[in-house]
Design a protein around this motif. Structure first.
Motif, PDB file in Angstrom:
ATOM      1  N   ARG A 144       0.798  -1.225  -0.169  1.00 32.83           N
ATOM      2  CA  ARG A 144       0.160   0.075  -0.217  1.00 32.83           C
ATOM      3  C   ARG A 144       0.936   1.187  -0.041  1.00 32.83           C
ATOM      4  N   PHE A 145       1.961   1.029   0.973  1.00 30.02           N
ATOM      5  CA  PHE A 145       2.996   2.180   0.785  1.00 30.02           C
ATOM      6  C   PHE A 145       4.205   1.897  -0.018  1.00 30.02           C
ATOM      7  N   ARG A 146       4.515   2.596  -1.188  1.00 26.48           N
ATOM      8  CA  ARG A 146       5.623   2.333  -2.015  1.00 26.48           C
ATOM      9  C   ARG A 146       6.338   3.420  -2.053  1.00 26.48           C
ATOM     10  N   TRP A 147       7.353   3.674  -0.849  1.00 20.94           N
ATOM     11  CA  TRP A 147       8.178   4.662  -0.501  1.00 20.94           C
ATOM     12  C   TRP A 147       9.494   4.935  -1.581  1.00 20.94           C
ATOM     13  N   CYS A 148       9.827   3.887  -1.991  1.00 16.16           N
ATOM     14  CA  CYS A 148      11.129   3.633  -2.633  1.00 16.16           C
ATOM     15  C   CYS A 148      11.354   4.963  -3.800  1.00 16.16           C
ATOM     16  N   SER A 149      10.511   4.936  -4.492  1.00 16.18           N
ATOM     17  CA  SER A 149      10.593   5.653  -5.940  1.00 16.18           C
ATOM     18  C   SER A 149      10.736   7.364  -5.178  1.00 16.18           C
ATOM     19  N   GLY A 150       9.816   7.624  -4.000  1.00 16.15           N
ATOM     20  CA  GLY A 150       9.804   8.829  -3.545  1.00 16.15           C
ATOM     21  C   GLY A 150      11.279   9.212  -3.181  1.00 16.15           C
ATOM     22  N   LYS A 151      11.853   8.220  -2.114  1.00 18.90           N
ATOM     23  CA  LYS A 151      12.979   8.497  -1.595  1.00 18.90           C
ATOM     24  C   LYS A 151      14.111   8.431  -2.166  1.00 18.90           C
ATOM     25  N   LEU A 152      14.219   7.483  -3.077  1.00 14.93           N
ATOM     26  CA  LEU A 152      15.416   6.996  -3.900  1.00 14.93           C
ATOM     27  C   LEU A 152      15.630   8.103  -5.159  1.00 14.93           C
ATOM     28  N   LYS A 153      14.616   8.382  -5.750  1.00 17.04           N
ATOM     29  CA  LYS A 153      14.429   9.347  -7.153  1.00 17.04           C
ATOM     30  C   LYS A 153      13.926  10.557  -6.804  1.00 17.04           C
ATOM     31  N   LEU A 154      12.699  10.522  -6.420  1.00 16.23           N
ATOM     32  CA  LEU A 154      11.882  11.906  -6.527  1.00 16.23           C
ATOM     33  C   LEU A 154      12.467  12.912  -5.671  1.00 16.23           C
ATOM     34  N   SER A 155      12.825  12.699  -4.361  1.00 19.28           N
ATOM     35  CA  SER A 155      13.324  13.543  -3.599  1.00 19.28           C
ATOM     36  C   SER A 155      14.463  14.340  -4.119  1.00 19.28           C
ATOM     37  N   PRO A 156      15.688  13.412  -4.245  1.00 17.92           N
ATOM     38  CA  PRO A 156      16.829  13.673  -4.774  1.00 17.92           C
ATOM     39  C   PRO A 156      16.574  14.826  -6.121  1.00 17.92           C
ATOM     40  N   MET A 157      15.742  14.183  -6.922  1.00 13.76           N
ATOM     41  CA  MET A 157      15.564  15.025  -8.202  1.00 13.76           C
ATOM     42  C   MET A 157      15.109  16.247  -7.878  1.00 13.76           C
ATOM     43  N   ASN A 158      13.912  16.274  -7.055  1.00 11.13           N
ATOM     44  CA  ASN A 158      13.625  17.634  -6.562  1.00 11.13           C
ATOM     45  C   ASN A 158      14.490  18.637  -5.954  1.00 11.13           C
ATOM     46  N   TYR A 218      18.604  -3.157 -22.884  1.00  9.47           N
ATOM     47  CA  TYR A 218      17.308  -3.581 -22.648  1.00  9.47           C
ATOM     48  C   TYR A 218      17.021  -4.984 -22.796  1.00  9.47           C
ATOM     49  N   GLU A 219      17.844  -5.647 -23.449  1.00  8.44           N
ATOM     50  CA  GLU A 219      17.829  -7.285 -23.643  1.00  8.44           C
ATOM     51  C   GLU A 219      18.118  -7.828 -22.323  1.00  8.44           C
ATOM     52  N   ASP A 220      19.015  -7.054 -21.430  1.00  7.73           N
ATOM     53  CA  ASP A 220      19.309  -7.408 -19.973  1.00  7.73           C
ATOM     54  C   ASP A 220      18.225  -6.912 -19.114  1.00  7.73           C
ATOM     55  N   GLY A 221      17.163  -6.114 -19.564  1.00  5.95           N
ATOM     56  CA  GLY A 221      16.204  -5.760 -18.777  1.00  5.95           C
ATOM     57  C   GLY A 221      16.748  -4.617 -17.770  1.00  5.95           C
ATOM     58  N   LYS A 222      17.418  -3.699 -17.990  1.00  2.00           N
ATOM     59  CA  LYS A 222      18.276  -2.751 -16.890  1.00  2.00           C
ATOM     60  C   LYS A 222      18.035  -1.496 -17.266  1.00  2.00           C
ATOM     61  N   GLU A 223      16.738  -1.056 -17.269  1.00  2.00           N
ATOM     62  CA  GLU A 223      16.386   0.514 -17.519  1.00  2.00           C
ATOM     63  C   GLU A 223      15.155   0.877 -16.538  1.00  2.00           C
ATOM     64  N   CYS A 224      15.435   2.085 -15.986  1.00  2.00           N
ATOM     65  CA  CYS A 224      14.316   2.316 -15.123  1.00  2.00           C
ATOM     66  C   CYS A 224      14.258   4.165 -15.373  1.00  2.00           C
ATOM     67  N   PRO A 225      13.242   4.659 -15.611  1.00  2.00           N
ATOM     68  CA  PRO A 225      13.079   5.621 -16.160  1.00  2.00           C
ATOM     69  C   PRO A 225      12.784   6.833 -14.948  1.00  2.00           C
ATOM     70  N   ILE A 226      12.958   8.092 -15.335  1.00  2.00           N
ATOM     71  CA  ILE A 226      12.950   9.187 -14.513  1.00  2.00           C
ATOM     72  C   ILE A 226      11.465   9.182 -13.900  1.00  2.00           C
ATOM     73  N   VAL A 227      11.354   9.449 -12.556  1.00  2.00           N
ATOM     74  CA  VAL A 227      10.345   9.601 -11.694  1.00  2.00           C
ATOM     75  C   VAL A 227       9.777  11.098 -11.719  1.00  2.00           C
ATOM     76  N   ARG A 228       8.732  11.606 -11.856  1.00  2.00           N
ATOM     77  CA  ARG A 228       8.369  12.963 -11.571  1.00  2.00           C
ATOM     78  C   ARG A 228       7.370  12.991 -10.511  1.00  2.00           C
ATOM     79  N   SER A 229       6.688  12.238  -9.985  1.00  2.00           N
ATOM     80  CA  SER A 229       6.052  12.214  -8.738  1.00  2.00           C
ATOM     81  C   SER A 229       5.574  10.924  -8.129  1.00  2.00           C
ATOM     82  N   VAL A 230       5.333  10.795  -6.977  1.00  2.00           N
ATOM     83  CA  VAL A 230       5.000   9.414  -6.090  1.00  2.00           C
ATOM     84  C   VAL A 230       3.945   8.664  -7.075  1.00  2.00           C
ATOM     85  N   ASN A 231       3.053   9.228  -7.865  1.00  2.00           N
ATOM     86  CA  ASN A 231       2.017   8.616  -8.494  1.00  2.00           C
ATOM     87  C   ASN A 231       2.802   7.817  -9.867  1.00  2.00           C
TER      88      ASN A 231
END
Length: 569
Positions: free
Chosen positions: A138-152, A247-260
């Motif tokens: 229910r609470f997905r905190w990792c994108s916010g802490k690891l990406k969104l907050s640092p980018m902000n 991509y064949e290795d499955g190793k790409e994760c895009p930029i996050v703009r919001s917790v949604n």
């Protein structure tokens, strides 16, 4: 009916110029946007296919300008979660450095954001005991802490550099991102929700930041055909074929703009974080790396699988959540417990009976909703991580973060020294899982050992009982899962609280062994004395002795009342 890759390839064969014009139009649009004002432009890149496409077109546009036209400040920003695979992290670093080299003459500044000490993954999971998000969380905190907050923070830094002016333009900078309508329904809805025109939208957080999505109408097939056939080498010198291999290795994760933004772990995006549980226990990225002979990948996959397996094991979860602990402990003088005497008058109308603070089982609805990871599991996870780090041969966790973890443990009352933590390849014995109604979830329970329930009675009020259990956890530096409840003998006017411990261990095969195991944890203070035979033994003193005596007295009273009722009937 949507087109297949072969259909799109045929379109490129017969309508090549029209297809190429799509990308020329984007560059022309970028040029018009660039020249329309003097505001800085920010390119958020992960060096996946989408952000690489935006950066490629933008750099081609910049190179087409005259030096006199090329006067705007441009920032290329990226996020390092600190838990990407080494191959992914090194790929991003290599590309950033390459862009930095060619970008100096183009007015480009490179900024790499990273989590602060209290945002880091291992600090939160191992230090604070916060369960890592999975597909059911229910609470997905990792994108916010690891990406969104640092980018902000990086964006805030850039916005502070913007000069104050009185232009009629209502934004201070433009953020370019590679979001496309073709990615997923969720992404498309997110774009449309904040759109103010065809290519521009409002930023979720910053009113003075305009978001620009120049490639939003490009399909995935068109994107790859253009990159592989008409770009081949990115403007910063790296090969498109290497990106394709990523991509064949499955190793790409895009930029996050919001917790949604559900950026990681889904089928629509590739995942570079080797600790991510969003896609489940198995990790396609790591499995591909293993198949390709990467020696580090099996050890990373094993640690991740271990984290996934233990996540819902009741033995490794706190009986209460952190805020509930704080609530109970706030009214207790640490070290002072006042159990009411067992020989109170047995009277249903007595003050004691009506004012006794009864323990409640579960959450406000009586459901099983556990708290975070126990100190037992947190220590196991760190030791296994140190073992994994030893095996892969490069740094997975900095000593600085280990120090932060020890400080977090100390804040919770658990004192460990760095010397106590050594690499250990812990093995998991299988899970014990409960349903919300406290019954055993036999479908998800995989532990082969017998499960024992050990009940201990307390004359402590609920707050004092929690304080006592917490003190035992801190003293033993170990935890046994228990839940709290109370017995209320209305006719006799007596009530007591109880803790029910759940025990499942390979070395415990009988109820008696489980009883003794819990008793040692619950009552032995560790102070040694000499017995009559001259041999040392551990003794109970102080509060643990009082708690043990009251438990025995309550048990004796309970058995007496039960016998009395049986005789009367």
């Amino acid at each position: 009916m949507s087109k297949t890759y072969d259909d799109v390839l045929m379109d490129w064969m017969f309508y090549r110029e029209d297809k190429l014009q799509l990308f020329t139009d984007i560059k022309n649009h970028m040029k018009a946007v660039y020249l329309s004002d003097n505001k800085p432009m920010i390119l958020a890149v992960s060096f996946g296919k989408d952000s690489s496409m935006v950066l490629t077109l933008f750099l081609e546009m910049l190179n087409s300008l005259t030096p006199a036209e090329r006067q705007k400040k441009v920032y290329v920003i990226s996020a390092d979660t600190l838990v990407e695979t080494e191959s992914m992290a090194s790929y991003v670093r290599k590309n950033l450095e390459a862009v930095g080299r060619i970008g100096k003459e183009l007015g480009i500044e490179i900024l790499l954001s990273a989590p602060n000490p209290k945002e880091k993954f291992f600090y939160n999971v191992i230090g604070k005991g916060l369960p890592a998000p999975n597909g059911k969380s229910r609470f997905r905190w990792c994108s916010g802490k690891l990406k969104l907050s640092p980018m902000n923070r990086t964006i805030e830094y850039i916005l502070k550099q913007c000069p104050v002016d009185f232009d009629v333009v209502d934004f201070d900078a433009t953020l370019l991102i590679g979001t496309r309508l073709d990615e997923s329904v969720a992404r498309a809805n997110s774009i449309r929700k904040f759109e103010v025109s065809d290519y521009f939208s409002k930023h979720h957080t910053y009113e003075k930041l305009r978001v620009y999505t120049p490639i939003k109408t490009i399909t995935t097939f068109d994107l790859w055909i253009y990159l592989e056939n008409f770009v081949q080498v990115f403007p910063w010198g790296e090969l498109v074929s290497e990106l394709r291999a990523m991509y064949e290795d499955g190793k790409e994760c895009p930029i996050v703009r919001s917790v949604n933004d559900k950026a990681c772990g889904s089928n629509s995006s590739r995942n570079g974080c080797w600790v991510c549980l969003m896609s489940g226990r198995r990790d396609g990225m790591l499995e591909t790396l293993i198949e390709k002979g990467h020696k580090d990948a099996p050890y990373l996959a094993e640690w991740k699988a271990f984290l996934f397996d233990v996540a819902n094991d009741v033995r490794y979860r706190e009986p209460l959540r952190r805020k509930e602990y704080r609530s109970h402990l706030s009214g207790v003088d640490q070290g002072e417990y006042t159990p009411i005497t067992i020989f109170e008058e047995l009277d249903p109308s007595s003050h004691y009976y009506h004012t006794f603070q009864r323990a409640k089982k579960g959450n406000e609805n009586g459901e099983f909703r556990p708290g975070g990871f126990t100190i037992t599991l947190r220590k196991i996870l760190l030791e296994k991580l140190l073992y994994t780090q030893e095996k892969v041969g490069y740094t997975l966790i900095e000593e600085e973060e280990i120090t932060s973890i020890l400080e977090a443990w100390n804040e919770d009352g658990f004192e460990f020294s760095r010397k106590e933590l050594q690499p250990v390849n812990h093995q998991y014995d299988g899970s014990i899982v409960f349903h919300p109604d406290w019954t055993l979830n036999t479908k998800e329970t995989t532990n082969p050992n017998p499960i024992f329930y050990v009940e201990y009675k307390f004359k402590f009020g609920f707050d004092d009982m929690i304080a006592y259990i917490k003190e035992r956890q801190q003293f033993m530096k170990d935890q046994i899962f228990c839940y709290f409840d109370h017995d209320d003998l209305v006719d006799d006017g007596i009530v007591w609280n109880k803790a029910v411990f759940v025990v499942a261990r390979e070395d415990i095969q009988t109820q008696k062994e489980a009883d003794e195991y819990v008793a040692r944890w619950l009552y032995i203070d560790g102070a040694e004395a000499l017995g009559a035979d001259g041999k040392p033994f551990n003794k109970m003193v102080g509060k643990s002795k009082d708690a043990a005596i009251h438990h025995l007295l309550i048990d004796t009273l309970y058995e007496g009342l039960k016998l009395k009722k049986e005789m009367a009937s």
